[in-house]
Design a protein around this motif. Structure first.
Motif, PDB file in Angstrom:
ATOM      1  N   GLY A   1     -15.649  13.447  -8.130  1.00  0.00           N
ATOM      2  CA  GLY A   1     -15.037  13.086  -6.862  1.00  0.00           C
ATOM      3  C   GLY A   1     -14.317  11.761  -7.006  1.00  0.00           C
ATOM      4  O   GLY A   1     -14.198  11.214  -8.119  1.00  0.00           O
ATOM      5  N   VAL A   2     -13.853  11.233  -5.892  1.00  0.00           N
ATOM      6  CA  VAL A   2     -13.107   9.977  -5.896  1.00  0.00           C
ATOM      7  C   VAL A   2     -13.509   9.142  -4.690  1.00  0.00           C
ATOM      8  O   VAL A   2     -14.105   9.638  -3.729  1.00  0.00           O
ATOM      9  N   GLU A   3     -13.191   7.860  -4.755  1.00  0.00           N
ATOM     10  CA  GLU A   3     -13.237   6.984  -3.592  1.00  0.00           C
ATOM     11  C   GLU A   3     -11.970   6.146  -3.616  1.00  0.00           C
ATOM     12  O   GLU A   3     -11.331   5.986  -4.662  1.00  0.00           O
TER      13      GLU A   3
ATOM     14  N   ALA B   1     -14.459   8.391  -9.153  1.00  0.00           N
ATOM     15  CA  ALA B   1     -13.514   7.381  -9.650  1.00  0.00           C
ATOM     16  C   ALA B   1     -12.957   6.602  -8.472  1.00  0.00           C
ATOM     17  O   ALA B   1     -12.492   7.199  -7.494  1.00  0.00           O
ATOM     18  N   ASN B   2     -13.027   5.278  -8.552  1.00  0.00           N
ATOM     19  CA  ASN B   2     -12.383   4.454  -7.537  1.00  0.00           C
ATOM     20  C   ASN B   2     -10.892   4.410  -7.837  1.00  0.00           C
ATOM     21  O   ASN B   2     -10.464   3.814  -8.821  1.00  0.00           O
ATOM     22  N   LEU B   3     -10.114   5.042  -6.979  1.00  0.00           N
ATOM     23  CA  LEU B   3      -8.683   5.208  -7.253  1.00  0.00           C
ATOM     24  C   LEU B   3      -7.882   3.937  -7.023  1.00  0.00           C
ATOM     25  O   LEU B   3      -6.716   3.869  -7.426  1.00  0.00           O
TER      26      LEU B   3
ATOM     27  N   TRP C   1      -5.777  13.435 -11.624  1.00  0.00           N
ATOM     28  CA  TRP C   1      -6.089  12.823 -12.914  1.00  0.00           C
ATOM     29  C   TRP C   1      -7.594  12.598 -13.057  1.00  0.00           C
ATOM     30  O   TRP C   1      -8.166  12.858 -14.117  1.00  0.00           O
ATOM     31  N   ALA C   2      -8.231  12.115 -11.995  1.00  0.00           N
ATOM     32  CA  ALA C   2      -9.672  11.869 -12.045  1.00  0.00           C
ATOM     33  C   ALA C   2     -10.442  13.153 -12.313  1.00  0.00           C
ATOM     34  O   ALA C   2     -11.365  13.184 -13.133  1.00  0.00           O
ATOM     35  N   ALA C   3     -10.070  14.212 -11.613  1.00  0.00           N
ATOM     36  CA  ALA C   3     -10.763  15.482 -11.805  1.00  0.00           C
ATOM     37  C   ALA C   3     -10.577  15.996 -13.224  1.00  0.00           C
ATOM     38  O   ALA C   3     -11.522  16.490 -13.861  1.00  0.00           O
TER      39      ALA C   3
END
Length: 259
Positions: free
Chosen positions: A31-33, A6-8, A23-25
């Motif tokens: 994972g995130v970017e 997810a692009n935060l 929240w993304a997890a």
């Protein structure tokens, strides 16, 4: 099954930045970017990530409000570029980021390309443990940005000839720049080291634009298992309410694995 980030900067804006990894997890991302993590200390990011993989960060852009979009291709800004890259490398190393996107900046012409190649080569030598990306950006969203063509990006990478730097393939920009994002993928997939997805022609939830996300996932799973597929889009409503696309792709992958 591909890994989804997810692009935060774009997603989960309903909550403060450092709350977004959790929240993304919880919403199913692997994972995130984050485009620019530099407003928060590294220690705060470590606590916020808490083991959640960080797929990518960008180099600092400079003064965004004044028009800065990075410095790698800007002649005469070599020292500014090196300072910004070293800051990005420090964050990426401490937070175990998989890749660093090196922003080219607003520039044009042969001198800009020469500066770009020299700065990218310096960065690769300076941070031998990091993987780097370059990303063509469309001129409507990023006026004057130096890198605005995938063929140019490929030629520059061929000149540098280092396996630790690849193309960042963004469906939105590829479609805006060349019309046929699927053809861009077919032509340059062997150089691509990071993927970003969104809807087209609107930059909302992924889907449309004549590009098959299931086919993309199959290709990544079969040929490029180390790639992250990152969601970089503007949610039409609440982020969590618009994640049907993620559920569908992950469910499909689970069915394929199960035979």
């Amino acid at each position: 099954m591909p890994r989804f980030a997810a692009n935060l900067t774009y997603l989960f804006t309903e909550v403060p930045m450092l709350d977004r990894p959790d929240w993304a997890a919880r919403c199913g991302f692997d994972g995130v970017e984050v485009l620019f993590p530099y407003d928060q200390p590294m220690a705060d990011w470590e606590r916020a990530l808490n083991g959640i993989p960080l797929a990518l960060i960008n180099t600092p852009p400079g003064d965004w409000a004044s028009g800065d979009r990075g410095f790698a291709a800007v002649p005469g800004m070599e020292l500014r570029f090196r300072d910004s890259f070293l800051r990005a490398a420090e964050y990426a190393t401490r937070l175990n980021a998989a890749s660093v996107h090196v922003m080219a900046g607003v520039a044009k012409g042969p001198q800009a390309e020469q500066a770009y190649v020299e700065n990218l080569s310096w960065a690769l030598a300076q941070a031998p443990e990091l993987s780097l990306t370059i990303e063509p950006l469309n001129p409507d969203d990023m006026p004057g940005y130096f890198l605005n063509d995938y063929d140019d990006a490929a030629r520059i990478l061929d000149d540098i000839a280092n396996p630790r730097i690849g193309i960042q393939f963004d469906l939105w920009h590829a479609a805006r720049l060349h019309g046929d994002a699927a053809q861009v993928w077919q032509t340059h997939c062997h150089r691509i080291s990071h993927v970003q997805i969104s809807g087209f022609p609107g930059r909302n939830e992924p889907g449309g634009g004549g590009f098959s996300l299931p086919d993309l996932c199959d290709a990544v799973d079969a040929r490029f298992p180390d790639l992250w597929i990152s969601a970089e889009y503007r949610p039409a409503k609440g982020t969590a309410q618009g994640l049907g696309w993620l559920t569908a792709l992950k469910s499909r992958g689970a069915l394929l694995i199960g035979g």
